[in-house]
Design an enzyme around this catalytic site. Structure first.
Site, PDB file in Angstrom:
ATOM      1  N   SER A   1       0.139   1.763 -20.705  1.00  0.00           N
ATOM      2  CA  SER A   1       0.561   0.814 -19.658  1.00  0.00           C
ATOM      3  C   SER A   1       1.956   0.259 -19.905  1.00  0.00           C
ATOM      4  O   SER A   1       2.598  -0.222 -18.970  1.00  0.00           O
ATOM      5  CB  SER A   1      -0.453  -0.332 -19.587  1.00  0.00           C
ATOM      6  OG  SER A   1      -0.508  -0.997 -20.851  1.00  0.00           O
TER       7      SER A   1
ATOM      8  N   ALA B   1       2.561   0.999 -28.410  1.00  0.00           N
ATOM      9  CA  ALA B   1       1.749   1.072 -29.631  1.00  0.00           C
ATOM     10  C   ALA B   1       0.601   0.086 -29.496  1.00  0.00           C
ATOM     11  O   ALA B   1       0.670  -0.875 -28.727  1.00  0.00           O
ATOM     12  CB  ALA B   1       2.585   0.743 -30.869  1.00  0.00           C
TER      13      ALA B   1
ATOM     14  N   GLY C   1      -2.843   5.545 -30.013  1.00  0.00           N
ATOM     15  CA  GLY C   1      -3.906   6.473 -29.678  1.00  0.00           C
ATOM     16  C   GLY C   1      -5.106   5.871 -28.999  1.00  0.00           C
ATOM     17  O   GLY C   1      -6.092   6.539 -28.725  1.00  0.00           O
TER      18      GLY C   1
ATOM     19  N   GLU D   1       1.588  12.771 -28.768  1.00  0.00           N
ATOM     20  CA  GLU D   1       2.578  11.713 -29.051  1.00  0.00           C
ATOM     21  C   GLU D   1       3.183  11.940 -30.424  1.00  0.00           C
ATOM     22  O   GLU D   1       4.398  11.916 -30.609  1.00  0.00           O
ATOM     23  CB  GLU D   1       1.927  10.329 -29.010  1.00  0.00           C
ATOM     24  CG  GLU D   1       1.560   9.860 -27.621  1.00  0.00           C
ATOM     25  CD  GLU D   1       0.782   8.569 -27.625  1.00  0.00           C
ATOM     26  OE1 GLU D   1       0.168   8.218 -28.667  1.00  0.00           O
ATOM     27  OE2 GLU D   1       0.781   7.885 -26.589  1.00  0.00           O
TER      28      GLU D   1
ATOM     29  N   LYS E   1       1.081  -7.266 -29.969  1.00  0.00           N
ATOM     30  CA  LYS E   1       0.801  -6.042 -30.758  1.00  0.00           C
ATOM     31  C   LYS E   1       1.238  -6.199 -32.214  1.00  0.00           C
ATOM     32  O   LYS E   1       0.943  -5.357 -33.048  1.00  0.00           O
ATOM     33  CB  LYS E   1       1.524  -4.847 -30.141  1.00  0.00           C
ATOM     34  CG  LYS E   1       1.240  -4.594 -28.663  1.00  0.00           C
ATOM     35  CD  LYS E   1      -0.198  -4.222 -28.404  1.00  0.00           C
ATOM     36  CE  LYS E   1      -0.464  -3.802 -26.983  1.00  0.00           C
ATOM     37  NZ  LYS E   1       0.205  -2.570 -26.572  1.00  0.00           N
TER      38      LYS E   1
HETATM   39  O1  DER Z   1      -2.605   5.360 -26.636  1.00  0.00           O
HETATM   40  C1  DER Z   1      -1.441   5.228 -26.991  1.00  0.00           C
HETATM   41  O2  DER Z   1      -0.939   5.791 -27.966  1.00  0.00           O
HETATM   42  C2  DER Z   1      -0.612   4.213 -26.261  1.00  0.00           C
HETATM   43  O3  DER Z   1       0.771   4.485 -26.400  1.00  0.00           O
HETATM   44  C3  DER Z   1      -0.913   2.863 -26.887  1.00  0.00           C
HETATM   45  O4  DER Z   1      -0.560   2.951 -28.229  1.00  0.00           O
HETATM   46  C4  DER Z   1      -0.188   1.730 -26.202  1.00  0.00           C
HETATM   47  O5  DER Z   1      -0.774   1.596 -24.942  1.00  0.00           O
HETATM   48  P1  DER Z   1      -0.458   0.293 -24.059  1.00  0.00           P
HETATM   49  O6  DER Z   1       1.058   0.302 -23.839  1.00  0.00           O
HETATM   50  O7  DER Z   1      -1.213   0.528 -22.786  1.00  0.00           O
HETATM   51  O8  DER Z   1      -0.917  -0.905 -24.830  1.00  0.00           O
END
Ligand code: DER
Length: 238
Positions: free
Chosen positions: A30, A87, A99, A107, A125
């Site tokens: 997102s 992340a 992930g 990725e 985060k």
């Molecule tokens: O799944 C992933 O690797 C995404 O990049 C995750 O690490 C971050 O997802 P978000 O921006 O929706 O929090």
């Protein structure tokens, strides 16, 4: 500002680093979506030209196509100039957990092939210890006997207090494991007190288990992290 506003602020800051002619690793999630939208917008305006996007998931491929980012892959472009991605967690040494969206393998391939890998996050985060905020370390495993692989992963970390794991399944359907773009399964490892042992040792131990394809700890890979704070500030950590 909402969390999504913060994600957009971080994403737009990262896209300021994009120059015409770049081969770009396009992240998944997102936060990364805001970067895709911004890149597509700048291409449409003619501000950015000759951009080639390398998508890290089929979801990102579809979104990039929808906003008009020309696409290719690592076979054609084995060196990527800049990757921009979100992340799940970032520790003080810029080690990441990624992930949650199930795209960790592609990725890690694309971001590992990048000269620069810029991570975009909102401040929620940022953690002191990976795993400490309750985020799981996802492990991509082959579908063949994934429960056998799960038992090997369980044994590996059984001595760690607060450790538990689960085979990721589609929401509400306990029997159908979530399948990645690469047709693999995902096992989520939870370290409730955070990973207190050496991260490289944990990484090596996971990868040594036959049947494991890759995991979501991105150690020493991020070039910088752009953090959007709810006070409106944006900081870049290198
Ligand atoms: O799944 C992933 O690797 C995404 O990049 C995750 O690490 C971050 O997802 P978000 O921006 O929706 O929090």
């Amino acid at each position: 500002p909402t969390q999504d506003d913060l994600k957009r602020v971080a994403a737009y800051h990262a896209v300021d680093l994009v120059q015409s002619g770049m081969v770009l690793g396009l992240g998944t999630g997102s936060t990364a979506v805001h970067a895709l939208d911004r890149i597509g917008d700048l291409i449409r305006r003619g501000t950015l030209r000759d951009i080639v996007g390398i998508p890290t998931s089929t979801k990102t491929e579809a979104h990039a196509r929808a906003v008009g980012i020309p696409l290719s892959d690592l076979d054609v472009h084995p060196v990527v100039d800049l990757s921009i991605d979100g992340a799940d967690e970032v520790d003080p040494h810029l080690n990441l957990i990624k992930g949650r969206g199930g795209s960790l393998l592609r990725e890690k391939m694309i971001e590992g092939a990048s000269k620069r890998f810029v991570v975009i996050v909102d401040e929620t985060k940022m953690v002191n210890l990976l795993g400490g905020s309750g985020m799981a370390v996802p492990v991509e495993v082959i579908p063949f006997c994934s429960k056998f692989t799960m038992s090997n992963l369980r044994r590996l970390f059984s001595g760690i207090p607060g450790f538990h794991l689960r085979l990721r399944t589609t929401p509400g359907d306990e029997m159908t494991p979530a399948v990645t773009d690469n047709l693999n399964h995902v096992i989520d490892l939870f370290f409730e007190d955070g990973i207190t042992s050496d991260l490289d040792a944990v990484s090596d131990a996971i990868l040594k288990i036959v049947g494991v394809v890759e995991h979501g700890m991105f150690l020493g890979m991020a070039t910088s992290v752009i953090v959007a704070g709810k006070d409106g500030g944006v900081t870049e950590i290198n």
